[in-house]
Design a protein around this motif. Sequence first.
Motif, PDB file in Angstrom:
ATOM      1  N   ILE A 130       0.842  -1.195   0.000  1.00  0.00           N
ATOM      2  CA  ILE A 130       0.000   0.000   0.000  1.00  0.00           C
ATOM      3  C   ILE A 130       0.879   1.247   0.000  1.00  0.00           C
ATOM      4  O   ILE A 130       0.593   2.217  -0.719  1.00  0.00           O
ATOM      5  CB  ILE A 130      -0.961  -0.003   1.203  1.00  0.00           C
ATOM      6  N   ALA A 131       1.947   1.226   0.793  1.00  0.00           N
ATOM      7  CA  ALA A 131       2.866   2.373   0.829  1.00  0.00           C
ATOM      8  C   ALA A 131       3.459   2.626  -0.548  1.00  0.00           C
ATOM      9  O   ALA A 131       3.589   3.774  -0.986  1.00  0.00           O
ATOM     10  CB  ALA A 131       3.971   2.117   1.852  1.00  0.00           C
ATOM     11  N   GLU A 132       3.779   1.550  -1.252  1.00  0.00           N
ATOM     12  CA  GLU A 132       4.315   1.696  -2.601  1.00  0.00           C
ATOM     13  C   GLU A 132       3.252   2.273  -3.542  1.00  0.00           C
ATOM     14  O   GLU A 132       3.534   3.148  -4.346  1.00  0.00           O
ATOM     15  CB  GLU A 132       4.796   0.346  -3.120  1.00  0.00           C
ATOM     16  N   TYR A 133       2.021   1.783  -3.429  1.00  0.00           N
ATOM     17  CA  TYR A 133       0.919   2.287  -4.264  1.00  0.00           C
ATOM     18  C   TYR A 133       0.724   3.779  -4.052  1.00  0.00           C
ATOM     19  O   TYR A 133       0.517   4.533  -4.995  1.00  0.00           O
ATOM     20  CB  TYR A 133      -0.395   1.595  -3.890  1.00  0.00           C
ATOM     21  N   LEU A 134       0.724   4.206  -2.773  1.00  0.00           N
ATOM     22  CA  LEU A 134       0.396   5.594  -2.447  1.00  0.00           C
ATOM     23  C   LEU A 134       1.602   6.518  -2.430  1.00  0.00           C
ATOM     24  O   LEU A 134       1.451   7.729  -2.288  1.00  0.00           O
ATOM     25  CB  LEU A 134      -0.317   5.657  -1.094  1.00  0.00           C
ATOM     26  N   GLY A 135       2.793   5.935  -2.517  1.00  0.00           N
ATOM     27  CA  GLY A 135       4.004   6.753  -2.505  1.00  0.00           C
ATOM     28  C   GLY A 135       4.271   7.370  -1.146  1.00  0.00           C
ATOM     29  O   GLY A 135       4.621   8.550  -1.047  1.00  0.00           O
ATOM     30  N   CYS A 136       4.077   6.591  -0.090  1.00  0.00           N
ATOM     31  CA  CYS A 136       4.319   7.089   1.262  1.00  0.00           C
ATOM     32  C   CYS A 136       5.000   5.993   2.078  1.00  0.00           C
ATOM     33  O   CYS A 136       5.322   4.937   1.555  1.00  0.00           O
ATOM     34  CB  CYS A 136       3.009   7.530   1.917  1.00  0.00           C
ATOM     35  N   ARG A 137       5.202   6.244   3.365  1.00  0.00           N
ATOM     36  CA  ARG A 137       5.845   5.265   4.236  1.00  0.00           C
ATOM     37  C   ARG A 137       4.812   4.310   4.818  1.00  0.00           C
ATOM     38  O   ARG A 137       3.627   4.634   4.898  1.00  0.00           O
ATOM     39  CB  ARG A 137       6.574   5.974   5.356  1.00  0.00           C
ATOM     40  N   GLU A 138       5.307   3.159   5.280  1.00  0.00           N
ATOM     41  CA  GLU A 138       4.418   2.169   5.887  1.00  0.00           C
ATOM     42  C   GLU A 138       3.748   2.723   7.137  1.00  0.00           C
ATOM     43  O   GLU A 138       2.588   2.428   7.411  1.00  0.00           O
ATOM     44  CB  GLU A 138       5.189   0.889   6.223  1.00  0.00           C
ATOM     45  N   GLY A 139       4.459   3.526   7.899  1.00  0.00           N
ATOM     46  CA  GLY A 139       3.882   4.145   9.092  1.00  0.00           C
ATOM     47  C   GLY A 139       2.703   5.042   8.744  1.00  0.00           C
ATOM     48  O   GLY A 139       1.717   5.105   9.486  1.00  0.00           O
ATOM     49  N   THR A 140       2.804   5.732   7.633  1.00  0.00           N
ATOM     50  CA  THR A 140       1.701   6.586   7.179  1.00  0.00           C
ATOM     51  C   THR A 140       0.501   5.738   6.799  1.00  0.00           C
ATOM     52  O   THR A 140      -0.640   6.099   7.104  1.00  0.00           O
ATOM     53  CB  THR A 140       2.157   7.445   5.982  1.00  0.00           C
ATOM     54  N   VAL A 141       0.756   4.610   6.175  1.00  0.00           N
ATOM     55  CA  VAL A 141      -0.331   3.690   5.814  1.00  0.00           C
ATOM     56  C   VAL A 141      -1.029   3.210   7.076  1.00  0.00           C
ATOM     57  O   VAL A 141      -2.260   3.216   7.166  1.00  0.00           O
ATOM     58  CB  VAL A 141       0.212   2.488   5.003  1.00  0.00           C
ATOM     59  N   ARG A 142      -0.233   2.799   8.077  1.00  0.00           N
ATOM     60  CA  ARG A 142      -0.830   2.324   9.330  1.00  0.00           C
ATOM     61  C   ARG A 142      -1.618   3.437  10.016  1.00  0.00           C
ATOM     62  O   ARG A 142      -2.678   3.191  10.596  1.00  0.00           O
ATOM     63  CB  ARG A 142       0.248   1.752  10.249  1.00  0.00           C
ATOM     64  N   ALA A 143      -1.114   4.664   9.959  1.00  0.00           N
ATOM     65  CA  ALA A 143      -1.830   5.797  10.566  1.00  0.00           C
ATOM     66  C   ALA A 143      -3.157   6.044   9.851  1.00  0.00           C
ATOM     67  O   ALA A 143      -4.189   6.256  10.505  1.00  0.00           O
ATOM     68  CB  ALA A 143      -0.960   7.055  10.523  1.00  0.00           C
ATOM     69  N   HIS A 144      -3.137   6.016   8.517  1.00  0.00           N
ATOM     70  CA  HIS A 144      -4.389   6.187   7.757  1.00  0.00           C
ATOM     71  C   HIS A 144      -5.378   5.078   8.100  1.00  0.00           C
ATOM     72  O   HIS A 144      -6.567   5.347   8.304  1.00  0.00           O
ATOM     73  CB  HIS A 144      -4.122   6.175   6.250  1.00  0.00           C
ATOM     74  N   ALA A 145      -4.893   3.840   8.170  1.00  0.00           N
ATOM     75  CA  ALA A 145      -5.774   2.711   8.485  1.00  0.00           C
ATOM     76  C   ALA A 145      -6.335   2.853   9.896  1.00  0.00           C
ATOM     77  O   ALA A 145      -7.535   2.637  10.120  1.00  0.00           O
ATOM     78  CB  ALA A 145      -5.015   1.394   8.340  1.00  0.00           C
ATOM     79  N   SER A 146      -5.498   3.223  10.835  1.00  0.00           N
ATOM     80  CA  SER A 146      -5.941   3.370  12.222  1.00  0.00           C
ATOM     81  C   SER A 146      -7.006   4.453  12.347  1.00  0.00           C
ATOM     82  O   SER A 146      -8.038   4.254  13.001  1.00  0.00           O
ATOM     83  CB  SER A 146      -4.732   3.703  13.104  1.00  0.00           C
ATOM     84  N   ARG A 147      -6.767   5.583  11.720  1.00  0.00           N
ATOM     85  CA  ARG A 147      -7.745   6.683  11.781  1.00  0.00           C
ATOM     86  C   ARG A 147      -9.056   6.296  11.099  1.00  0.00           C
ATOM     87  O   ARG A 147     -10.138   6.604  11.594  1.00  0.00           O
ATOM     88  CB  ARG A 147      -7.163   7.934  11.135  1.00  0.00           C
ATOM     89  N   ALA A 148      -8.942   5.639   9.960  1.00  0.00           N
ATOM     90  CA  ALA A 148     -10.149   5.234   9.234  1.00  0.00           C
ATOM     91  C   ALA A 148     -10.967   4.250  10.058  1.00  0.00           C
ATOM     92  O   ALA A 148     -12.192   4.397  10.199  1.00  0.00           O
ATOM     93  CB  ALA A 148      -9.776   4.614   7.891  1.00  0.00           C
ATOM     94  N   LEU A 149     -10.299   3.244  10.622  1.00  0.00           N
ATOM     95  CA  LEU A 149     -11.016   2.247  11.424  1.00  0.00           C
ATOM     96  C   LEU A 149     -11.604   2.858  12.684  1.00  0.00           C
ATOM     97  O   LEU A 149     -12.714   2.510  13.089  1.00  0.00           O
ATOM     98  CB  LEU A 149     -10.091   1.074  11.756  1.00  0.00           C
ATOM     99  N   ALA A 150     -10.873   3.784  13.314  1.00  0.00           N
ATOM    100  CA  ALA A 150     -11.410   4.452  14.502  1.00  0.00           C
ATOM    101  C   ALA A 150     -12.659   5.258  14.152  1.00  0.00           C
ATOM    102  O   ALA A 150     -13.661   5.219  14.875  1.00  0.00           O
ATOM    103  CB  ALA A 150     -10.342   5.365  15.122  1.00  0.00           C
ATOM    104  N   THR A 151     -12.609   5.956  13.036  1.00  0.00           N
ATOM    105  CA  THR A 151     -13.774   6.726  12.582  1.00  0.00           C
ATOM    106  C   THR A 151     -14.950   5.806  12.309  1.00  0.00           C
ATOM    107  O   THR A 151     -16.080   6.083  12.732  1.00  0.00           O
ATOM    108  CB  THR A 151     -13.416   7.523  11.311  1.00  0.00           C
ATOM    109  N   LEU A 152     -14.690   4.709  11.616  1.00  0.00           N
ATOM    110  CA  LEU A 152     -15.765   3.772  11.290  1.00  0.00           C
ATOM    111  C   LEU A 152     -16.324   3.100  12.537  1.00  0.00           C
ATOM    112  O   LEU A 152     -17.543   2.954  12.682  1.00  0.00           O
ATOM    113  CB  LEU A 152     -15.274   2.729  10.285  1.00  0.00           C
ATOM    114  N   ARG A 153     -15.448   2.705  13.467  1.00  0.00           N
ATOM    115  CA  ARG A 153     -15.921   2.076  14.707  1.00  0.00           C
ATOM    116  C   ARG A 153     -16.794   3.028  15.511  1.00  0.00           C
ATOM    117  O   ARG A 153     -17.849   2.657  16.006  1.00  0.00           O
ATOM    118  CB  ARG A 153     -14.735   1.652  15.575  1.00  0.00           C
ATOM    119  N   THR A 154     -16.333   4.263  15.653  1.00  0.00           N
ATOM    120  CA  THR A 154     -17.090   5.257  16.410  1.00  0.00           C
ATOM    121  C   THR A 154     -18.452   5.501  15.770  1.00  0.00           C
ATOM    122  O   THR A 154     -19.477   5.521  16.453  1.00  0.00           O
ATOM    123  CB  THR A 154     -16.303   6.584  16.485  1.00  0.00           C
ATOM    124  N   ALA A 155     -18.452   5.664  14.469  1.00  0.00           N
ATOM    125  CA  ALA A 155     -19.711   5.939  13.761  1.00  0.00           C
ATOM    126  C   ALA A 155     -20.663   4.753  13.846  1.00  0.00           C
ATOM    127  O   ALA A 155     -21.864   4.928  14.069  1.00  0.00           O
ATOM    128  CB  ALA A 155     -19.427   6.286  12.309  1.00  0.00           C
TER     129      ALA A 155
END
Length: 165
Positions: A130-155
């Motif tokens: 995913i990091a390669e697809y998006l042109g970012c670091r793996e940590g950024t991918v994990r941060a995006h995933a964490s924020r997205a899942l937290a938003t979805l769980r809360t909602a």
Amino acid sequence: MTFDEYLRTRVSALLRFAMVVACDAHLAEDVVQDVLVRAHGRWQRIVAMEHPEAYLKRMVVNECLRSRRRTRRTVPLTHDSLDAASPHLPDHAGAYGVRDDLVRRIASLPPKQRAVVALRYYDGRTDAEIAEYLGCREGTVRAHASRALATLRTAMSASTAHGRY
């Protein structure tokens, strides 16, 4: 594999993938068309790669993110259009409301978070891929995933708490 063979056998899968990333059926069709037009001219180089489908999917993700920056207008993917894109997936009546709500909430995520969710859970990609697809670091991918899942769980838990399901 020739370009025509690819179109006959794999273009529907690429379109379904684009619909998951874009959450907009019309935008997904436009993105896939643009990607295929660009890919046609470079087809010999693309097909010579180890994973040509992964390259095309990366082109789709990049084009979705690029087109998002241009338009910023989102028409959420509806439950019916998702079913039309994935007729092989059973949809049980009891889960209809939850699934529809989840699709709408995924559509409301920021574009990169939505792309990470699509690549990880729909396409089964690793953080490195995913990091390669998006042109970012793996940590950024994990941060995006964490924020997205937290938003979805809360909602989703708020929806459940309000007795919607």
